[in-house]
Scaffold this motif. Structure first.
Motif, short mmCIF file in Angstrom:
data_model
loop_
_atom_site.label_atom_id
_atom_site.label_comp_id
_atom_site.label_asym_id
_atom_site.label_seq_id
_atom_site.Cartn_x
_atom_site.Cartn_y
_atom_site.Cartn_z
N GLN A 1 0.92 16.21 -2.23
CA GLN A 1 0.07 16.32 -1.13
C GLN A 1 -1.23 15.87 -1.79
O GLN A 1 -2.03 15.29 -0.92
N ALA A 2 -1.71 16.28 -3.08
CA ALA A 2 -2.91 15.87 -3.54
C ALA A 2 -3.02 14.37 -3.69
O ALA A 2 -3.98 13.78 -3.48
N ALA A 3 -1.64 13.95 -4.29
CA ALA A 3 -1.97 12.38 -4.29
C ALA A 3 -2.13 11.52 -2.94
O ALA A 3 -2.79 10.71 -2.92
N LYS A 4 -1.57 12.12 -1.86
CA LYS A 4 -1.74 11.59 -0.49
C LYS A 4 -3.31 11.77 -0.15
O LYS A 4 -3.78 10.97 0.23
N ILE A 5 -3.82 12.87 -0.57
CA ILE A 5 -5.23 13.06 -0.22
C ILE A 5 -6.18 12.09 -1.10
O ILE A 5 -7.13 11.58 -0.49
N CYS A 6 -5.68 11.92 -2.33
CA CYS A 6 -6.42 10.96 -3.04
C CYS A 6 -6.40 9.64 -2.50
O CYS A 6 -7.34 8.65 -2.35
N ALA A 7 -5.57 9.15 -1.80
CA ALA A 7 -5.01 7.88 -1.04
C ALA A 7 -6.16 7.87 0.24
O ALA A 7 -6.65 6.97 0.56
N ILE A 8 -6.24 8.91 0.98
CA ILE A 8 -6.85 9.29 1.95
C ILE A 8 -8.51 8.90 1.54
O ILE A 8 -9.14 8.12 2.37
N ASN A 9 -8.79 9.55 0.70
CA ASN A 9 -10.14 9.56 -0.19
C ASN A 9 -10.46 7.88 -0.16
O ASN A 9 -11.68 7.45 -0.23
N ALA A 10 -9.29 7.24 -0.87
CA ALA A 10 -9.72 5.83 -1.23
C ALA A 10 -9.89 4.90 0.05
O ALA A 10 -10.85 4.45 0.13
N LEU A 11 -9.13 5.28 1.11
CA LEU A 11 -9.52 4.47 2.49
C LEU A 11 -10.78 4.84 2.84
O LEU A 11 -11.46 4.04 3.58
N ALA A 12 -11.01 6.19 2.85
CA ALA A 12 -12.50 6.48 3.41
C ALA A 12 -13.62 5.83 2.47
O ALA A 12 -14.62 5.18 3.23
N ALA A 13 -13.57 5.67 1.16
CA ALA A 13 -14.28 4.83 0.62
C ALA A 13 -14.36 3.41 0.96
O ALA A 13 -15.44 2.63 0.79
N LEU A 14 -13.14 2.72 0.91
CA LEU A 14 -12.93 1.42 1.37
C LEU A 14 -13.53 1.17 2.76
O LEU A 14 -14.25 0.22 3.00
N ASN A 15 -13.36 2.08 3.72
CA ASN A 15 -13.98 2.03 5.14
C ASN A 15 -15.46 2.15 5.01
O ASN A 15 -16.27 1.19 5.78
N ASP A 16 -16.13 2.92 4.18
CA ASP A 16 -17.59 2.89 3.95
C ASP A 16 -18.00 1.75 3.49
O ASP A 16 -18.96 0.90 3.78
N TYR A 17 -17.45 0.98 2.39
CA TYR A 17 -17.76 -0.29 1.75
C TYR A 17 -17.52 -1.42 2.88
O TYR A 17 -18.29 -2.30 2.93
N LEU A 18 -16.46 -1.67 3.55
CA LEU A 18 -15.99 -2.87 4.14
C LEU A 18 -16.28 -2.66 5.69
O LEU A 18 -16.67 -3.53 6.34
N GLY A 19 -16.45 -1.62 6.07
CA GLY A 19 -16.66 -1.25 7.62
C GLY A 19 -15.51 -1.50 8.50
O GLY A 19 -15.60 -1.33 9.56
N ASP A 20 -14.34 -2.04 7.88
CA ASP A 20 -13.23 -2.28 8.73
C ASP A 20 -11.97 -2.52 7.70
O ASP A 20 -11.88 -3.38 6.84
N LEU A 21 -11.31 -1.49 7.63
CA LEU A 21 -9.99 -1.29 7.10
C LEU A 21 -9.00 -2.55 7.29
O LEU A 21 -8.10 -2.71 6.43
N ASN A 22 -9.23 -3.09 8.59
CA ASN A 22 -8.39 -4.12 8.97
C ASN A 22 -8.14 -5.38 7.90
O ASN A 22 -7.57 -6.34 8.06
N LYS A 23 -9.39 -5.45 7.17
CA LYS A 23 -9.82 -6.50 6.40
C LYS A 23 -8.78 -6.51 5.14
O LYS A 23 -8.78 -7.53 4.20
N ILE A 24 -8.23 -5.28 4.87
CA ILE A 24 -7.21 -5.17 3.72
C ILE A 24 -5.89 -5.86 3.92
O ILE A 24 -5.45 -5.64 4.92
N LYS A 25 -5.53 -6.64 3.06
CA LYS A 25 -4.45 -7.60 3.14
C LYS A 25 -2.98 -6.89 2.57
O LYS A 25 -2.00 -6.69 3.16
N ARG A 26 -3.28 -6.10 1.36
CA ARG A 26 -2.26 -5.39 0.76
C ARG A 26 -2.89 -4.61 -0.53
O ARG A 26 -3.77 -4.86 -1.14
N LEU A 27 -1.98 -3.43 -0.76
CA LEU A 27 -2.01 -2.77 -1.90
C LEU A 27 -1.56 -3.54 -3.20
O LEU A 27 -0.53 -4.21 -3.24
#
Length: 153
Positions: A65-91
């Motif tokens: 569960q903690a690892a999943k939260i880490c991923a969610i926080n990474a997406l939040a940081a990416l969303n803040d940086y990019l403004g749009d998570l749909n710009k992400i092609k892949r992990l």
């Protein structure tokens, strides 16, 4: 192309605000078409969601569960940086640090909490990258898991 925000909604995930920085570093750095995401912990509103070592104070399931939260926080940081998570092609890659009791040897299974979530979100090809998971003696704030990421735009 998938709408990541719609998929997050289907998975019952609401993105939090990007985690506040805990030091002198960039949460996200773009180099070419790669996005490097600094280590993200299992925090919410600046406070640890879980604390302790996996295999002692935290079960394997709590570690996942903690690892999943880490991923969610990474997406939040990416969303803040990019403004749009749909710009992400892949992990491309994840590196999971698991604060582990000395006898605990299932760090790879803890990291699956992050990996499964990203696979569910982006798909089994785009959401699964290369990965390492290691046990460490201690993490900041006594959190059980911290994960860094590399994504491709």
């Amino acid at each position: 192309m998938k709408d990541i925000y719609k998929k997050l909604e289907e998975l019952g995930i609401t993105l939090p605000a990007a985690p506040a920085k805990g030091g002198v570093y960039k949460p996200v750095l773009k180099e070419g078409n790669l996005l490097y995401v600094s280590g993200m912990g299992c925090t919410k509103d600046g406070k640890p969601v879980f604390q302790g070592k996996v295999g002692k104070e935290c079960t394997l399931e709590i570690g996942q569960q903690a690892a999943k939260i880490c991923a969610i926080n990474a997406l939040a940081a990416l969303n803040d940086y990019l403004g749009d998570l749909n710009k992400i092609k892949r992990l491309i890659k994840t590196l999971a640090f698991v604060s582990s009791d000395p006898g605990f040897s299932q760090q790879h299974l803890v990291a699956n909490g992050c990996s499964q979530f990203l696979s569910d979100l982006f798909g089994t090809d785009e959401g699964v990258g290369v990965r390492s998971a290691i046990g460490v003696a201690q993490l900041p704030g006594n959190i059980p898991v911290e994960i860094e990421f590399i994504f491709e735009m």
